[in-house]
Each structure stands twice: as C-alpha cells, then as structure tokens.
Write a protein that holds these residues in place. Structure first.
Motif, PDB file in Angstrom:
ATOM      1  N   LEU A  33       8.729  13.493  -0.988  1.00 11.21           N
ATOM      2  CA  LEU A  33       8.319  12.564   0.019  1.00 11.21           C
ATOM      3  C   LEU A  33       7.840  11.104  -0.533  1.00 11.21           C
ATOM      4  O   LEU A  33       7.523  10.194   0.643  1.00 11.21           O
ATOM      5  N   ILE A  34       6.571  11.245  -1.468  1.00  6.04           N
ATOM      6  CA  ILE A  34       5.868  10.581  -2.053  1.00  6.04           C
ATOM      7  C   ILE A  34       7.037   9.538  -2.877  1.00  6.04           C
ATOM      8  O   ILE A  34       6.817   8.302  -2.777  1.00  6.04           O
ATOM      9  N   ALA A  35       7.541  10.480  -3.354  1.00 11.11           N
ATOM     10  CA  ALA A  35       8.434   9.478  -4.612  1.00 11.11           C
ATOM     11  C   ALA A  35       9.655   8.254  -3.898  1.00 11.11           C
ATOM     12  O   ALA A  35       9.724   7.742  -4.385  1.00 11.11           O
ATOM     13  N   ARG A  36       9.705   9.633  -2.877  1.00 12.23           N
ATOM     14  CA  ARG A  36      10.790   8.021  -1.560  1.00 12.23           C
ATOM     15  C   ARG A  36      10.305   6.891  -1.313  1.00 12.23           C
ATOM     16  O   ARG A  36      10.557   6.312  -1.139  1.00 12.23           O
ATOM     17  N   TYR A  37       9.261   6.557  -0.949  1.00 14.88           N
ATOM     18  CA  TYR A  37       8.040   5.471  -0.637  1.00 14.88           C
ATOM     19  C   TYR A  37       8.304   5.292  -2.137  1.00 14.88           C
ATOM     20  O   TYR A  37       8.126   3.734  -2.060  1.00 14.88           O
ATOM     21  N   ILE A  38       7.641   5.360  -2.973  1.00 11.84           N
ATOM     22  CA  ILE A  38       7.247   4.215  -3.843  1.00 11.84           C
ATOM     23  C   ILE A  38       8.462   4.153  -4.320  1.00 11.84           C
ATOM     24  O   ILE A  38       8.720   2.432  -4.260  1.00 11.84           O
ATOM     25  N   ALA A  39       9.749   4.503  -4.521  1.00 15.09           N
ATOM     26  CA  ALA A  39      10.671   4.306  -4.862  1.00 15.09           C
ATOM     27  C   ALA A  39      11.915   2.899  -3.912  1.00 15.09           C
ATOM     28  O   ALA A  39      12.277   1.255  -4.526  1.00 15.09           O
ATOM     29  N   GLY A  40      11.054   2.984  -3.030  1.00 16.44           N
ATOM     30  CA  GLY A  40      11.624   1.590  -1.722  1.00 16.44           C
ATOM     31  C   GLY A  40      10.424   0.825  -1.296  1.00 16.44           C
ATOM     32  O   GLY A  40      11.227  -0.073  -1.290  1.00 16.44           O
ATOM     33  N   PHE A  41       9.564   0.975  -1.936  1.00 14.24           N
ATOM     34  CA  PHE A  41       8.354  -0.122  -2.064  1.00 14.24           C
ATOM     35  C   PHE A  41       8.755  -0.523  -3.169  1.00 14.24           C
ATOM     36  O   PHE A  41       8.966  -1.812  -3.372  1.00 14.24           O
ATOM     37  N   ILE A  42       9.482  -0.450  -4.534  1.00 15.42           N
ATOM     38  CA  ILE A  42       9.169  -1.044  -5.774  1.00 15.42           C
ATOM     39  C   ILE A  42      10.678  -1.783  -5.587  1.00 15.42           C
ATOM     40  O   ILE A  42      11.092  -2.580  -5.601  1.00 15.42           O
ATOM     41  N   ILE A  44      12.128  -2.739  -2.952  1.00 13.89           N
ATOM     42  CA  ILE A  44      11.859  -4.234  -1.639  1.00 13.89           C
ATOM     43  C   ILE A  44      11.000  -5.210  -2.864  1.00 13.89           C
ATOM     44  O   ILE A  44      11.308  -6.436  -2.582  1.00 13.89           O
ATOM     45  N   LEU A  45       9.900  -4.480  -3.319  1.00 16.10           N
ATOM     46  CA  LEU A  45       9.013  -6.154  -4.285  1.00 16.10           C
ATOM     47  C   LEU A  45      10.049  -6.352  -5.267  1.00 16.10           C
ATOM     48  O   LEU A  45       9.832  -7.753  -5.276  1.00 16.10           O
ATOM     49  N   ILE A  46      11.245  -5.719  -6.299  1.00 15.06           N
ATOM     50  CA  ILE A  46      12.310  -6.090  -7.114  1.00 15.06           C
ATOM     51  C   ILE A  46      13.041  -6.836  -6.541  1.00 15.06           C
ATOM     52  O   ILE A  46      13.609  -8.543  -6.414  1.00 15.06           O
ATOM     53  N   ALA A  47      13.502  -6.879  -4.466  1.00 13.90           N
ATOM     54  CA  ALA A  47      14.225  -7.731  -4.302  1.00 13.90           C
ATOM     55  C   ALA A  47      13.459  -9.511  -3.622  1.00 13.90           C
ATOM     56  O   ALA A  47      14.100 -10.669  -3.392  1.00 13.90           O
ATOM     57  N   VAL A  48      12.354  -9.274  -3.428  1.00  8.04           N
ATOM     58  CA  VAL A  48      11.783 -10.424  -2.985  1.00  8.04           C
ATOM     59  C   VAL A  48      11.124 -11.162  -4.385  1.00  8.04           C
ATOM     60  O   VAL A  48      10.852 -11.862  -3.978  1.00  8.04           O
ATOM     61  N   SER A  49      10.760 -10.553  -5.520  1.00  9.02           N
ATOM     62  CA  SER A  49       9.642 -11.062  -6.495  1.00  9.02           C
ATOM     63  C   SER A  49      10.531 -11.751  -7.465  1.00  9.02           C
ATOM     64  O   SER A  49      10.518 -12.788  -8.111  1.00  9.02           O
ATOM     65  N   LEU A  50      11.730 -10.389  -7.871  1.00 10.92           N
ATOM     66  CA  LEU A  50      12.914 -11.056  -8.761  1.00 10.92           C
ATOM     67  C   LEU A  50      13.893 -12.234  -8.329  1.00 10.92           C
ATOM     68  O   LEU A  50      14.246 -12.381  -7.396  1.00 10.92           O
ATOM     69  N   LYS A  51      14.417 -12.741  -9.451  1.00 12.85           N
ATOM     70  CA  LYS A  51      15.520 -13.570  -9.079  1.00 12.85           C
ATOM     71  C   LYS A  51      16.485 -12.769  -9.484  1.00 12.85           C
ATOM     72  O   LYS A  51      16.907 -12.727 -11.073  1.00 12.85           O
ATOM     73  N   LEU A  62      17.873  -3.674   1.328  1.00 11.83           N
ATOM     74  CA  LEU A  62      17.835  -2.434   1.623  1.00 11.83           C
ATOM     75  C   LEU A  62      18.149  -1.379   1.391  1.00 11.83           C
ATOM     76  O   LEU A  62      17.432  -0.398   2.258  1.00 11.83           O
ATOM     77  N   ILE A  63      18.869  -0.929   0.558  1.00 10.88           N
ATOM     78  CA  ILE A  63      18.193   0.852  -0.740  1.00 10.88           C
ATOM     79  C   ILE A  63      16.314   0.533   0.011  1.00 10.88           C
ATOM     80  O   ILE A  63      15.875   2.270   0.254  1.00 10.88           O
ATOM     81  N   GLY A  64      15.679  -0.395  -0.256  1.00 10.53           N
ATOM     82  CA  GLY A  64      14.310  -0.379  -0.466  1.00 10.53           C
ATOM     83  C   GLY A  64      14.180   0.319   0.735  1.00 10.53           C
ATOM     84  O   GLY A  64      13.263   0.959   1.725  1.00 10.53           O
ATOM     85  N   ALA A  65      14.176  -0.764   2.063  1.00 16.71           N
ATOM     86  CA  ALA A  65      14.496  -0.195   3.420  1.00 16.71           C
ATOM     87  C   ALA A  65      14.202   1.002   3.809  1.00 16.71           C
ATOM     88  O   ALA A  65      13.577   1.516   4.753  1.00 16.71           O
ATOM     89  N   TRP A  66      15.709   1.839   3.537  1.00 14.86           N
ATOM     90  CA  TRP A  66      16.316   2.214   3.988  1.00 14.86           C
ATOM     91  C   TRP A  66      15.596   3.472   3.731  1.00 14.86           C
ATOM     92  O   TRP A  66      14.964   4.772   4.448  1.00 14.86           O
TER      93      TRP A  66
END
Length: 183
Positions: A33-42, A44-51, A62-66
């Motif tokens: 469960l924790i791994a799912r949250y961490i992977a999702g947040f990572i 989302i962070l990649i999608a928002v911060s990298l070009k 989408l994958i992170g939010a899911w």
C-alpha cells in the motif's frame, strides 16, 4: 466442551466480501500500500516538475493519480474474483463462542481454537478475527448482545489486543517505521 458464552453471525453480501478483502489488504499488505502511494506521488511529481512532452506528462499524471486515488485496488480485484467464483451464492455464517473454542457453521462446520487467532481488528460494523493472511472470521457487531464483554472475552482467550484498522493517511511516522521494520 464448556458452556456457550456468545453467539454471533454474518450474512455475507457483496459489500461485506469487499470489506473483508479491504481489511485484509490494509492489515497484511501495508508495505504494498505504501509503495503504491510513493510510486503514485513520484509519478505525479515527475509529471509536474520535469519537461516532457504533453502526452508523456499526461500519462505519468494519470498513472500517478490512479495509484494514489485507488489504494485498495488489489483488494477490489481479489474480492471481485471471489464474488465471480461464487456466482452470488454468499454464505450466512454462525459463530458460537465457547470457553475452549469457536464453533463455525454455515458452509459446513469447523472448530477454531483461540490460540490460532493471530490478529483482532474492529471497525464500526464488524469484528475480524484473523487466523492468517488468507483466513478470517468476520462478525457483524449487530448480532452480538454484549460487545464489551465479547471483546474482553476474545482478548483473554486469544491473548491478543483489539486494534482499529488505520488508513495510510491516519498513520503517524512511527506507524510507518514499524511497517517497514516488519518487512
């Protein structure tokens, strides 16, 4: 066999089966469960911060939010498989609690020794007596007469304390460390 102390039951529905699998998942698969949250947040962070290209950002987002929004998805899959296999013939289980054992009847009968129960969990509607990761007794609280007496009786017999299942967001840092140390 000593005298009967308590009687309880559960009439399983699709909802109770899903609740049982969800509780089992949150109890035994916290690292996953924790791994799912961490992977999702990572993601989302990649999608928002990298070009990246717009499409690639959208996929990561989408994958992170899911992953973040469906923490109990693995339990849902297991519950749906179980429900499909049963073809809507869900059991009514009856429990009789004696001094030396629990007598379970419904889809056949069996006796459960108190020392075989490893984890006691409660939520607002149900008690869960886990024998193992894949075996539990789920009891509808509304079918019991003396909840406090029952809880004390089961704690004495199993030498285990009741706990309330915590969601990921209600856990503190020490709870998270305990989960990682277990794994």
């Amino acid at each position: 066999m000593n005298g009967l102390k308590y009687k309880a039951s559960i009439t399983h529905t699709e909802k109770t089966v899903r609740e049982l699998y969800k509780t089992q998942y949150f109890c035994f698969d916290k690292a996953r469960l924790i791994a799912r949250y961490i992977a999702g947040f990572i993601l989302i962070l990649i999608a928002v911060s990298l070009k990246f290209s717009f499409i690639l950002k959208g996929i990561f987002l989408l994958i992170g939010a899911w992953l973040v929004s469906t923490p109990d998805f693995p339990s849902q899959v297991k519950a749906e498989k179980n429900l499909a296999a049963r073809k809507s013939s869900l059991p009514v289980l009856n429990y009789e609690f004696y001094d030396d054992k629990i007598k379970l009847s419904g889809e056949g009968t069996c006796d459960i020794k108190y020392e075989n129960i490893k984890i006691l969990i409660q939520d607002p509607k149900y008690f869960y007596l886990f024998i193992s990761k894949n075996s539990a007794c789920m009891i509808d609280k509304s079918t019991l007469e003396n909840l406090d007496g029952f809880m004390k009786f089961i704690e004495e017999k199993t030498k285990t304390k009741w706990r309330v299942q915590k969601s990921f967001f209600s856990m503190n840092f020490q709870d998270l460390l305990k989960e990682f140390k277990k794994k």
